[in-house]
Design a protein around this motif. Structure first.
Motif, PDB file in Angstrom:
ATOM      1  N   LYS A   1       9.604  11.155   5.491  1.00 35.25           N
ATOM      2  CA  LYS A   1       8.353  10.969   6.224  1.00 35.25           C
ATOM      3  C   LYS A   1       7.185  10.806   5.258  1.00 35.25           C
ATOM      4  CE  LYS A   1       5.437  12.967   9.777  1.00 35.25           C
ATOM      5  NZ  LYS A   1       5.173  14.091  10.642  1.00 35.25           N
ATOM      6  N   ALA A   2       7.118  11.644   4.216  1.00 37.47           N
ATOM      7  CA  ALA A   2       6.047  11.535   3.216  1.00 37.47           C
ATOM      8  C   ALA A   2       6.128  10.192   2.493  1.00 37.47           C
ATOM      9  CB  ALA A   2       6.134  12.689   2.225  1.00 37.47           C
ATOM     10  N   TYR A   3       7.348   9.776   2.167  1.00 37.90           N
ATOM     11  CA  TYR A   3       7.556   8.498   1.477  1.00 37.90           C
ATOM     12  C   TYR A   3       7.074   7.341   2.357  1.00 37.90           C
ATOM     13  CZ  TYR A   3      10.055   4.616  -0.701  1.00 37.90           C
ATOM     14  OH  TYR A   3      10.375   3.417  -1.280  1.00 37.90           O
ATOM     15  N   ILE A   4       7.408   7.396   3.632  1.00 44.91           N
ATOM     16  CA  ILE A   4       7.002   6.331   4.553  1.00 44.91           C
ATOM     17  C   ILE A   4       5.488   6.303   4.704  1.00 44.91           C
ATOM     18  CG2 ILE A   4       7.053   5.627   6.985  1.00 44.91           C
ATOM     19  CD1 ILE A   4      10.014   6.449   7.002  1.00 44.91           C
ATOM     20  N   GLU A   5       4.865   7.477   4.809  1.00 47.36           N
ATOM     21  CA  GLU A   5       3.407   7.539   4.938  1.00 47.36           C
ATOM     22  C   GLU A   5       2.713   6.944   3.713  1.00 47.36           C
ATOM     23  OE1 GLU A   5       2.476  11.626   5.751  1.00 47.36           O
ATOM     24  OE2 GLU A   5       3.183  11.504   7.825  1.00 47.36           O
TER      25      GLU A   5
ATOM     26  N   GLU B   1      14.794  18.832   4.826  1.00 49.99           N
ATOM     27  CA  GLU B   1      14.062  18.468   3.599  1.00 49.99           C
ATOM     28  C   GLU B   1      14.055  16.948   3.410  1.00 49.99           C
ATOM     29  OE1 GLU B   1      14.705  21.097  -0.032  1.00 49.99           O
ATOM     30  OE2 GLU B   1      16.384  21.682   1.276  1.00 49.99           O
ATOM     31  N   ASN B   2      15.185  16.336   3.667  1.00 47.07           N
ATOM     32  CA  ASN B   2      15.263  14.870   3.525  1.00 47.07           C
ATOM     33  C   ASN B   2      14.324  14.173   4.496  1.00 47.07           C
ATOM     34  OD1 ASN B   2      17.063  14.773   1.424  1.00 47.07           O
ATOM     35  ND2 ASN B   2      18.865  14.707   2.756  1.00 47.07           N
ATOM     36  N   ARG B   3      14.236  14.663   5.737  1.00 47.45           N
ATOM     37  CA  ARG B   3      13.347  14.059   6.719  1.00 47.45           C
ATOM     38  C   ARG B   3      11.894  14.201   6.287  1.00 47.45           C
ATOM     39  NH1 ARG B   3      17.411  15.917  10.202  1.00 47.45           N
ATOM     40  NH2 ARG B   3      16.373  17.921  10.524  1.00 47.45           N
TER      41      ARG B   3
ATOM     42  N   GLU C   1       0.522   3.469   3.726  1.00 49.51           N
ATOM     43  CA  GLU C   1      -0.838   3.375   3.211  1.00 49.51           C
ATOM     44  C   GLU C   1      -0.935   2.294   2.137  1.00 49.51           C
ATOM     45  OE1 GLU C   1      -1.982   7.252   1.856  1.00 49.51           O
ATOM     46  OE2 GLU C   1      -1.806   8.135   3.853  1.00 49.51           O
ATOM     47  N   SER C   2       0.051   2.273   1.238  1.00 43.93           N
ATOM     48  CA  SER C   2       0.052   1.261   0.178  1.00 43.93           C
ATOM     49  C   SER C   2       0.149  -0.138   0.770  1.00 43.93           C
ATOM     50  CB  SER C   2       1.219   1.490  -0.782  1.00 43.93           C
ATOM     51  OG  SER C   2       1.074   2.708  -1.460  1.00 43.93           O
ATOM     52  N   PHE C   3       0.991  -0.284   1.791  1.00 46.45           N
ATOM     53  CA  PHE C   3       1.135  -1.587   2.436  1.00 46.45           C
ATOM     54  C   PHE C   3      -0.169  -2.006   3.106  1.00 46.45           C
ATOM     55  CE2 PHE C   3       2.093  -4.190   6.157  1.00 46.45           C
ATOM     56  CZ  PHE C   3       2.703  -5.267   5.536  1.00 46.45           C
ATOM     57  N   GLU C   4      -0.837  -1.062   3.772  1.00 43.62           N
ATOM     58  CA  GLU C   4      -2.105  -1.377   4.431  1.00 43.62           C
ATOM     59  C   GLU C   4      -3.162  -1.779   3.394  1.00 43.62           C
ATOM     60  OE1 GLU C   4      -2.947   2.080   6.773  1.00 43.62           O
ATOM     61  OE2 GLU C   4      -1.501   1.528   8.320  1.00 43.62           O
TER      62      GLU C   4
END
Length: 116
Positions: free
Chosen positions: A35-39, A29-31, A43-46
């Protein structure tokens, strides 16, 4: 500023580790959440990067246009000053001649008063 950045990174790593160790969720669940948080953040960074590039381009165009306006204004002011000088040159000459005549008259009158 370097110490602040290092402290911020250290705090983020320690905080992340503490959160992982104390979380009630499983590793799977943490992964998934990570993973969702990083995605989302990628996107926000891009988007932020694209917006910054657009802002940079807009600022460069504004600077170029501003320099064009400054150059045009400078040329117009120079032309106006030259035009003013050329048009008023005869007046300046007449005033200078009148001042010279006035100085000569004052000197002659002063000399005449001294000789009396």
């Amino acid at each position: 500023m370097k110490d602040f950045s290092q402290g911020l990174m250290f705090g983020a790593v320690v905080g992340g580790l503490m959160a992982l160790l104390n979380t009630p969720r499983s590793g799977m669940e943490n992964r998934k959440k990570l993973k969702a948080y990083i995605e989302v953040n990628t996107e926000s960074f891009e988007e932020l990067s694209n917006d910054l590039n657009q802002l940079r381009g807009a600022l460069m165009r504004l600077a170029d246009e501003g320099m064009g306006v400054v150059n045009t204004a400078s040329q117009e002011i120079t032309a106006s000053v030259q035009d003013f000088t050329e048009k008023n040159e005869p007046r300046f000459r007449r005033v200078a001649e009148q001042v010279t005549d006035l100085v000569e008259t004052v000197e002659n009158e002063t000399a005449a008063l001294k000789s009396e």
